[in-house]
Scaffold this active site. Structure first.
Site, PDB file in Angstrom:
ATOM      1  CB  SER A 694      25.968   5.013  35.898  1.00 18.26           C
ATOM      2  OG  SER A 694      25.873   6.429  34.385  1.00 18.26           O
ATOM      3  CE  LYS A 737      26.512   4.338  31.363  1.00 18.05           C
ATOM      4  NZ  LYS A 737      26.269   4.297  32.669  1.00 18.05           N
TER       5      LYS A 737
END
Length: 808
Positions: A694, A737
């Site tokens: 990611s 996140k």
């Protein structure tokens, strides 16, 4: 031979440690010496004056005692005669001379040697002493008549001695005593006290001999009809009757009543009765009888038919969950839905008499709470139990490596026990508790088996109605148990086990949620824990937010609670010292109590910087931000990767460089630019392992910024996987996140387009403070992330126009 020390005379002599065969002054006996130190001391004494000091050791099982393990008072003895045995042991006729006390050891190798002094005895010869001597003499004669074996020499010495002191020494040699009792007699210098102890010991021995003779007479007829084993068994039974122990038949009758009262399933009851019959036919002194008793105890103590019948009330359950936990809206909804299904199932399967058909009622599924530490997984399980009116049992599975911990040990092993599942059911006392299996992701495996494999049956609603424990050897119905498991990550849970669980994710708390939790729960809890008055003592909202922002940085609230507790401890001390009566803690007080700030108010960079991007990462403790640093330098095209990166993250760096090289024209770079420079990619906090795809967007953006010398905006964070064609792919852990970005005071977040659906899980206060940009290609991310010059600000950034934009 006579060798006496004067009243004040001291001498250095060899010392021999004896296990329990101490001799007394003016007595003699044959002792066997086999240890090297003992033989060495005897040989040394024979070479000089044939005198040694015999000292008893405190632990007779110690083969090599040290000086600290020997008593201080012993007997000076002369060696009258020695004979060496076939195996090298030494048989010595020893004659006690005088009682001595060891002052100090002068050496301990190759044998003990010590400085000793003479010990005086206080001798009187009054009527009391004569009476005790006469009593002991009579009891010795009586003991001999009862069958006590006494050496003829000792007996004649006792009967012919006129001195009470010598009489006491001779008697001490024939009375049955423990080693410590012998030492006590030796150390006792008062003749009256010594004789009083000997009266007690000889009376005790006579009583035992009388009881033995009585038992022998009463069992003589039975002995003639059976073998020696039968005689010994009956003898012990008679002893138990003398001691008043309960009859074995009564014990068996109690077991029979307990089996009926337990209301076991038919199969289990048959097994229990079978074991009870075996016990009845077995001698109670047979070692296996204790194993059968322990097994029957487990069977009758388990709650085969005991259950908590509290009715499920959805409204009440919702109130309890809200009372115990702030936030977690979606999780509470899922739990209430879960309880609603159980309630409907009960109502549907109820018979006309209003009873529930247990065979049809089954737990819908097994819940698995997954989230970082400190977010309330375990405490939520307790709240569920309270809302259901059931008992709560928690078993920690962290570090378990033995399958027998789950299924139990077979009864063939000494000390065998059921597994933790059955132990937990017994602890709860009901067959339908809320059973929490904590840290299921930390179960290990080794040569003793795989505990996670044993959990497959336990956590399968289709199989656990007949759970088999190796110790019980009969099935136990676990279908009524409300199982809840907890974990920090799912990666380490085997797929077959994970397939049986319904996973509920616990995200990290936002700053606002932490504030409400601290205000409504933690502050009050710690005030009570520190015996402060909640009506008079308080803390301001600004102080709470300061603790959250500057003294704790975590997904959960454990560190926050510890900091709040620290504040109230400081206040409690000031109250006790009389400095204050009550306190409203302000922001300034927090700084005084907790010291310098542990964390900065903002985690982002202070200014826009070339080659540094802010990425978003998912960890076991929730979300976090990480910085990607890229630096270029003259070289030959080497790519250096540092920061403890995993294989997948290294591949993302390679993919980013390949994309930049394949689009060099769009970025205003020469065709051979990579042959003249080296590129170094570093992710700070090198001691922490990092991996995953990611970070591809952040790595590519940092690399483009470093090559083009255009700064990256400091208030932009990004996440997403990149392909060689520049596409941005979907990633996981979006909520964690985004919460981390909000905590770090980021203003704009770049997410893959395919993750737009995940915004539904983001708290509203977080959505309000952040701007989200969804990108499908790396070009779109570069347009948002790079700090363009003012004259280029409004230009569209695409692959075709990139070269012109960068050439400026």
């Amino acid at each position: 031979m006579a060798f006496l020390l004067g009243a004040s005379e001291q001498s250095i002599l060899p010392v021999v440690a004896v296990r329990d065969g101490i001799i007394f002054p003016h007595t003699e006996n044959v002792l066997i010496f086999g240890r090297e130190k003992s033989v060495g001391a005897i040989n040394s004494a024979q070479a000089t004056n044939k005198m040694v000091v015999l000292v008893m050791q405190k632990n007779s099982n110690q083969d090599n005692p040290t000086t600290e393990e020997l008593y201080q008072v012993g007997v000076l003895a002369s060696i009258e005669k020695t004979v060496v045995g076939e195996k090298g042991e030494m048989n010595a006729l020893m004659k006690g001379q005088e009682k001595v006390r060891i002052l100090e050891y002068t050496k301990d190798d190759p044998y003990f040697e010590a400085k000793v002094e003479y010990v005086h005895d206080t001798v009187v010869d009054d009527e009391e002493v004569q009476s005790m001597v006469k009593h002991i003499s009579g009891q010795i004669k009586h003991a001999i008549n009862l069958g006590k074996t006494v050496d003829f020499v000792f007996l004649m010495n006792i009967l012919n001695i006129n001195s009470s002191l010598d009489f006491s020494h001779q008697v001490a040699m024939i009375i049955d005593m423990k080693p410590e009792e012998k030492q006590g007699l030796l150390e006792e210098s008062d003749i009256k006290k010594r004789l009083a102890l000997q009266v007690e010991y000889i009376d005790r021995e006579v009583k035992i001999l009388e009881l033995e003779q009585n038992i022998t007479n009463r069992t003589q007829k039975k002995f003639e009809q059976g073998m020696r084993e039968t005689f010994l068994r009956e003898k012990m039974k008679t002893i138990e009757e003398e001691l008043g122990d309960k009859d074995e038949k009564q014990d068996l009758k109690e077991y029979d009543q307990k089996i009926k009262k337990a209301k076991m399933p038919k199969e289990v009851e048959e097994k229990a009765i079978k074991e009870l019959k075996r016990l009845a036919q077995m001698s109670q002194f047979n070692p296996e009888s204790s194993y059968i008793r322990a097994y029957l105890d487990w069977l009758v103590d388990l709650p085969w038919s005991v259950s908590s019948n509290a009715k499920i009330q959805i409204k009440k359950s919702e109130e309890i969950l809200d009372e115990d936990h702030y936030g977690l809206k979606k999780i509470k909804e899922r739990i209430l839905e879960y309880l609603a299904v159980i309630q409907l199932t009960r109502e549907k399967n109820s018979t006309t008499k209003g009873k529930v058909d247990k065979k049809k009622e089954r737990q819908p599924t097994i819940l698995c709470f997954v989230g970082p530490p400190g977010v309330g997984k375990t405490s939520l399980g307790k709240s569920i139990a309270r809302s259901l009116g059931r008992k709560f049992v928690k078993v920690s599975l962290g570090g378990i490596r033995d399958e027998a911990e789950i299924r139990g040990h077979r009864r063939t092993y000494v000390g065998a026990l059921p597994g933790r599942i059955i132990q937990g059911i017994k602890q709860a006392g009901t067959k339908n508790p809320v059973f929490m299996l904590d840290e299921i992701d930390k179960v290990g495996r080794d040569y003793r088996g795989d505990p996670s494999a044993a959990l497959l049956e336990t956590l399968d609603p289709e199989q656990n109605n007949a759970f088999s424990d190796n110790y019980l050897e009969v099935p136990f119905d676990l279908s009524d148990v409300f199982f809840i498991t907890t974990a920090n990550i799912l990666d380490t849970i085997p797929e077959a086990l994970l397939d049986r669980l319904e996973v509920i994710h616990f995200p990290g708390y936002t700053e606002d949620e932490k504030f409400r939790i601290a205000r409504d729960y933690l502050v009050k809890k710690q005030l009570e824990a520190h015996s402060l008055d909640p009506k008079k003592d308080d803390i301001t909202d600004e102080a709470v937010r300061t603790i959250i922002r500057r003294y704790s940085r975590e997904a959960g609230v454990r560190e926050l609670e510890r900091q709040v507790a620290t504040v109230w401890r400081k206040v409690a001390r000031e109250v006790v010292e009389g400095k204050i009566k009550n306190k409203v803690v302000s922001e300034e007080d927090v700084k005084t109590y907790l010291g310098p700030f542990k964390y900065s108010a903002s985690m982002i960079e202070e200014k826009d910087t070339v080659g540094i991007t802010t990425g978003l990462a998912w960890t076991q403790a929730g979300g976090d931000i990480l910085f990607i640093e890229v630096s270029t330098m003259p070289g030959k095209g080497h790519l250096t990767l540092t920061g403890h990166l995993g294989d997948v993250m290294k591949e993302s760096c390679q993919a980013a460089l390949s994309y930049v090289r394949s689009h060099y024209e769009a970025f205003g770079l020469s065709k051979e630019f990579y042959n003249k420079i080296d590129i170094h990619v570093h992710v700070p906090e090198g001691a922490v392992p990092k991996d995953g795809p990611s970070a591809g967007v952040a790595i590519t953006t940092a690399m483009v910024s470093a090559l083009s010398k255009i700064p990256v905006r400091r208030d932009v964070a990004m996440t997403g996987e990149i392909t060689l064609r520049g596409r941005v792919l979907e990633i996981g852990g979006v909520k964690e996140k985004v919460v981390a970005a909000h905590r770090a005071q980021i203003k704009k977040v770049l997410l893959p387009k395919d993750n737009e659906k995940d915004l539904a899980d983001i708290p509203q206060n977080v959505l309000k403070d952040l701007k989200f940009v969804f990108v499908g290609h790396i070009d779109e991310a570069l347009k948002e992330a790079l700090a363009w010059p003012k004259d280029k600000k409004d230009k569209k950034f695409t692959g075709e126009s990139a070269a012109k934009n960068f050439s400026a």
